[in-house]
Design an enzyme around this catalytic site. Sequence first.
Site, short mmCIF file in Angstrom:
data_model
loop_
_atom_site.label_atom_id
_atom_site.label_comp_id
_atom_site.label_asym_id
_atom_site.label_seq_id
_atom_site.Cartn_x
_atom_site.Cartn_y
_atom_site.Cartn_z
N HIS A 124 -13.17 -1.18 -0.45
CA HIS A 124 -12.04 -0.95 0.45
C HIS A 124 -12.46 0.04 1.54
O HIS A 124 -12.74 1.21 1.25
CB HIS A 124 -10.84 -0.41 -0.31
CG HIS A 124 -9.57 -0.43 0.49
ND1 HIS A 124 -8.86 -1.58 0.75
CD2 HIS A 124 -8.90 0.57 1.11
CE1 HIS A 124 -7.81 -1.30 1.48
NE2 HIS A 124 -7.80 0.00 1.72
N ASP A 138 -13.03 -5.70 -3.18
CA ASP A 138 -12.07 -4.66 -2.77
C ASP A 138 -11.07 -4.45 -3.90
O ASP A 138 -10.31 -5.36 -4.25
CB ASP A 138 -11.36 -5.10 -1.50
CG ASP A 138 -10.51 -4.00 -0.88
OD1 ASP A 138 -9.93 -3.19 -1.63
OD2 ASP A 138 -10.41 -3.96 0.36
N SER A 145 -7.03 -1.33 6.62
CA SER A 145 -6.05 -1.36 5.55
C SER A 145 -4.64 -1.53 6.14
O SER A 145 -4.37 -2.53 6.80
CB SER A 145 -6.18 -0.11 4.70
OG SER A 145 -5.50 -0.25 3.47
#
Length: 342
Positions: A295, A267, A142
Amino acid sequence: MTHEDLEHPPYVAGLAMANGHLQSIVPSVFRRVTVPFVRERLELDDGDFLLLDQLPSAQPDAPLVIISHGLEGNSRRPYVQGMARHFHNAGWHVYAWNFRGCGGEFNRLPRFYHSGAIDDLRRMIRHGIEQGFKHIFLVGFSMGGNQSVLTLAEPDLESEVMGGAAFSVPMDLAACSEQLAKPAQSIYMRRFLRDLKVKIADKAERFPQLVSLGGYDRLKTFKHFDDRYTAPLHGFDSAEDYWARCSSRAVLPKLTRPTLVVNALDDPFLAGPCYQRPAKPSPFLQLEAPLRGGHVGFMRWRLNDVLWSEKRALAFAETLLNQSHPMLVHGRMITAPALELE
């Protein structure tokens, strides 16, 4: 090296796991992975510090993996510990570092961290080189993935860095901020703002001339938060200026080392530009977009076993280790030596 050299079996979600929200939430809440990290405090030239957790390797000349967590994560998150365990079991030395203020202690300065703060990741790389590591691989999740991709495009990146893998990367920060502002994503936005409030409260207490907590609960989006806090504390004119200058999508044509980016199509954090190859991508870019994975998910029902993302990252890294491969350093082609693993 061609992309065919780096192929890996694609991720396939298990029974009843074909849901991006389920993939994003279940591993975060229910996965249990614990590794025996050894903590080190790394003092910085600006008077601040970073907290670094390590898993030392017993192998001589072991390669080093540097793992970067996501927004409001830390080195003890299950996705970090799972990746650390898998690399360590394969003979790697592991650095799992914490962004400023994320390792269980507030940092000293008014600044903390953001998506483009690669100066601290570069410091981790230099620390590894100072400790004698000759082969370094980056793994990011991320926000940490965005930082890793930005770093892998730096023209002066140290030659010891072979490449990296990044998962669930918000490569277009403006588009992802809009995505997370949608009602369907409100559960994630509320949690981020709740967690960030703890850091802002500390900053407001220690630096009242710079930071105020007044009206914080009226913030609803990253646009609100980044305009009020991220931008002014880190030298940006606005949220839009921060997003434009720190989105890793802009550097995809400039990558100087083999870089794997894996963004699942389901995601809930990511928007369309995060799946698009630029018109003229770097030959070192490998962008994969599995149908499922959520995610930082990529789970199967046996949550505590090795995840597909962990296997994918290690396979990519060891391909770079065990083959002579071309790399761009300071604009010229060189060949990195292979490292034989026992």
